[in-house]
Design a protein around this motif. Sequence first.
Motif, PDB file in Angstrom:
ATOM      1  N   PRO A 169       0.812  -1.233   0.000  1.00  0.00           N
ATOM      2  CA  PRO A 169       0.000   0.000   0.000  1.00  0.00           C
ATOM      3  C   PRO A 169       0.840   1.274   0.000  1.00  0.00           C
ATOM      4  N   ASP A 170       2.086   1.191   0.465  1.00  0.00           N
ATOM      5  CA  ASP A 170       2.946   2.373   0.558  1.00  0.00           C
ATOM      6  C   ASP A 170       4.082   2.391  -0.456  1.00  0.00           C
ATOM      7  N   PHE A 171       4.431   1.225  -0.983  1.00  0.00           N
ATOM      8  CA  PHE A 171       5.594   1.121  -1.861  1.00  0.00           C
ATOM      9  C   PHE A 171       5.303   0.182  -3.027  1.00  0.00           C
ATOM     10  N   GLY A 172       6.000   0.404  -4.137  1.00  0.00           N
ATOM     11  CA  GLY A 172       6.130  -0.659  -5.102  1.00  0.00           C
ATOM     12  C   GLY A 172       7.071  -1.687  -4.520  1.00  0.00           C
ATOM     13  N   VAL A 173       6.733  -2.978  -4.605  1.00  0.00           N
ATOM     14  CA  VAL A 173       7.528  -4.018  -3.959  1.00  0.00           C
ATOM     15  C   VAL A 173       8.018  -5.019  -5.005  1.00  0.00           C
ATOM     16  N   LEU A 174       9.322  -5.118  -5.147  1.00  0.00           N
ATOM     17  CA  LEU A 174       9.939  -6.081  -6.060  1.00  0.00           C
ATOM     18  C   LEU A 174      10.528  -7.227  -5.252  1.00  0.00           C
ATOM     19  N   ARG A 175      10.010  -8.431  -5.509  1.00  0.00           N
ATOM     20  CA  ARG A 175      10.598  -9.659  -4.960  1.00  0.00           C
ATOM     21  C   ARG A 175      11.289 -10.389  -6.113  1.00  0.00           C
ATOM     22  N   TRP A 176      12.435 -10.978  -5.840  1.00  0.00           N
ATOM     23  CA  TRP A 176      13.119 -11.683  -6.922  1.00  0.00           C
ATOM     24  C   TRP A 176      13.925 -12.846  -6.377  1.00  0.00           C
ATOM     25  N   ASP A 177      14.000 -13.912  -7.166  1.00  0.00           N
ATOM     26  CA  ASP A 177      14.858 -15.041  -6.855  1.00  0.00           C
ATOM     27  C   ASP A 177      16.182 -14.828  -7.574  1.00  0.00           C
ATOM     28  N   ALA A 178      17.233 -14.605  -6.810  1.00  0.00           N
ATOM     29  CA  ALA A 178      18.553 -14.475  -7.416  1.00  0.00           C
ATOM     30  C   ALA A 178      18.942 -15.788  -8.092  1.00  0.00           C
ATOM     31  N   ARG A 179      19.902 -15.726  -8.971  1.00  0.00           N
ATOM     32  CA  ARG A 179      20.359 -16.952  -9.636  1.00  0.00           C
ATOM     33  C   ARG A 179      20.726 -17.996  -8.579  1.00  0.00           C
ATOM     34  N   GLY A 180      20.203 -19.218  -8.776  1.00  0.00           N
ATOM     35  CA  GLY A 180      20.410 -20.290  -7.813  1.00  0.00           C
ATOM     36  C   GLY A 180      19.292 -20.433  -6.804  1.00  0.00           C
ATOM     37  N   GLN A 181      18.391 -19.463  -6.735  1.00  0.00           N
ATOM     38  CA  GLN A 181      17.318 -19.494  -5.747  1.00  0.00           C
ATOM     39  C   GLN A 181      15.964 -19.804  -6.378  1.00  0.00           C
ATOM     40  N   GLY A 182      15.057 -20.352  -5.553  1.00  0.00           N
ATOM     41  CA  GLY A 182      13.659 -20.493  -5.957  1.00  0.00           C
ATOM     42  C   GLY A 182      13.479 -21.082  -7.332  1.00  0.00           C
ATOM     43  N   ALA A 183      12.687 -20.395  -8.151  1.00  0.00           N
ATOM     44  CA  ALA A 183      12.395 -20.873  -9.507  1.00  0.00           C
ATOM     45  C   ALA A 183      13.338 -20.291 -10.557  1.00  0.00           C
ATOM     46  N   SER A 184      14.356 -19.547 -10.133  1.00  0.00           N
ATOM     47  CA  SER A 184      15.343 -19.027 -11.078  1.00  0.00           C
ATOM     48  C   SER A 184      16.326 -20.120 -11.466  1.00  0.00           C
ATOM     49  N   ASP A 185      16.992 -19.908 -12.602  1.00  0.00           N
ATOM     50  CA  ASP A 185      17.948 -20.897 -13.099  1.00  0.00           C
ATOM     51  C   ASP A 185      19.199 -20.956 -12.223  1.00  0.00           C
ATOM     52  N   VAL A 186      19.860 -22.100 -12.293  1.00  0.00           N
ATOM     53  CA  VAL A 186      21.067 -22.352 -11.507  1.00  0.00           C
ATOM     54  C   VAL A 186      22.266 -22.448 -12.452  1.00  0.00           C
ATOM     55  N   PRO A 187      23.196 -21.510 -12.374  1.00  0.00           N
ATOM     56  CA  PRO A 187      24.395 -21.603 -13.213  1.00  0.00           C
ATOM     57  C   PRO A 187      25.438 -22.503 -12.571  1.00  0.00           C
ATOM     58  N   GLU A 188      26.528 -22.722 -13.287  1.00  0.00           N
ATOM     59  CA  GLU A 188      27.591 -23.562 -12.754  1.00  0.00           C
ATOM     60  C   GLU A 188      28.308 -22.898 -11.586  1.00  0.00           C
ATOM     61  N   SER A 189      28.401 -21.579 -11.605  1.00  0.00           N
ATOM     62  CA  SER A 189      29.026 -20.844 -10.507  1.00  0.00           C
ATOM     63  C   SER A 189      28.349 -19.487 -10.397  1.00  0.00           C
ATOM     64  N   ILE A 190      28.522 -18.865  -9.219  1.00  0.00           N
ATOM     65  CA  ILE A 190      27.848 -17.605  -8.922  1.00  0.00           C
ATOM     66  C   ILE A 190      28.848 -16.665  -8.266  1.00  0.00           C
ATOM     67  N   SER A 191      28.792 -15.385  -8.619  1.00  0.00           N
ATOM     68  CA  SER A 191      29.617 -14.372  -7.966  1.00  0.00           C
ATOM     69  C   SER A 191      28.734 -13.220  -7.502  1.00  0.00           C
ATOM     70  N   MET A 192      29.258 -12.410  -6.602  1.00  0.00           N
ATOM     71  CA  MET A 192      28.516 -11.237  -6.158  1.00  0.00           C
ATOM     72  C   MET A 192      28.247 -10.298  -7.324  1.00  0.00           C
ATOM     73  N   GLU A 193      29.227 -10.146  -8.207  1.00  0.00           N
ATOM     74  CA  GLU A 193      29.029  -9.258  -9.349  1.00  0.00           C
ATOM     75  C   GLU A 193      27.905  -9.749 -10.248  1.00  0.00           C
ATOM     76  N   ASP A 194      27.743 -11.066 -10.369  1.00  0.00           N
ATOM     77  CA  ASP A 194      26.600 -11.615 -11.113  1.00  0.00           C
ATOM     78  C   ASP A 194      25.292 -11.096 -10.523  1.00  0.00           C
ATOM     79  N   HIS A 195      25.156 -11.190  -9.191  1.00  0.00           N
ATOM     80  CA  HIS A 195      23.928 -10.752  -8.534  1.00  0.00           C
ATOM     81  C   HIS A 195      23.669  -9.266  -8.782  1.00  0.00           C
ATOM     82  N   LEU A 196      24.691  -8.444  -8.647  1.00  0.00           N
ATOM     83  CA  LEU A 196      24.515  -7.005  -8.804  1.00  0.00           C
ATOM     84  C   LEU A 196      24.148  -6.647 -10.238  1.00  0.00           C
TER      85      LEU A 196
END
Length: 278
Positions: free
Chosen positions: A63-90
């Motif tokens: 009611p007060d904000f637009g709310v963005l929820r997201w599954d980062a790579r490797g999480q939830g229903a998002s795809d899983v790569p062979e490796s993950i870095s912080m820069e990938d997430h950003l």
Amino acid sequence: MVHTLRRRILTEETFMPTWTTDDGLNLNYKFDEGPDDGPTLVLFNGMTQSTEHWSSQAERLSPDFGVLRWDARGQGASDVPESISMEDHLRDLAGLLDHLDVDRAHMVGFSHGARLALAMAARRPERVDKLVLCSLTAEPTALARTIVTSWKKTLEHGGLEAMSWTALPAILGNRYLEQHESILSGIVRASIRRNSEAGVEALLDAMDEYPDVAELARDVECETLVLSADEDLLVTREGAESLAELTDGTHRHFSGMGHTIPIEAPERFADTVRSFLR
């Protein structure tokens, strides 16, 4: 192109929108636009969480904000790569914000997600308004490091179900466990349904290479709120206070709960976040 493990999970998440990254991964997200011309906030999952874990918070905050929820790579229903870095997430989040025409947003992160939110504020300050860091420490203790190592070993030798049971007493406070002991098996089943061993393993491995929390905190310039709780085995009050000091931010400490503050005290968490972001 990065090879991925495509996961088809028959939950609410399966039917949410997806956005494709530059390297071909599909990331799951949910965007509640909120009031016209209102500010947007981004909710960052804990390591084994998904967009579903934020449903009640999105309902309280939209009611007060637009709310963005997201599954980062490797999480939830998002795809899983062979490796993950912080820069990938950003890079992923910046691209998703561009896709949604969101220039700047408040960042609200829990645990693993708080590390991502902190890095976003430090490395992409032009995209961040205010920052909320829940259940994150600048000074991990030997106990915290040993708990995370136990998760890695349990996942390796016992699988995701065994790891999920191992994690429960480390992340949930005693009051919550007492009140919900009869449904703990269901919580574990939900964790298995929302995760994959490959995704959790990739995230655990990635954490070893993430930038140091204290170093990132020193580069944060935006207004920051740090939240901690007295029964959290992973984050001490002193570690949270140190994080708040490094960011020149404010610290709030809750009583009677463990690591998962947004789940154990959902109304207090939402009220605290809303008050800070206004």
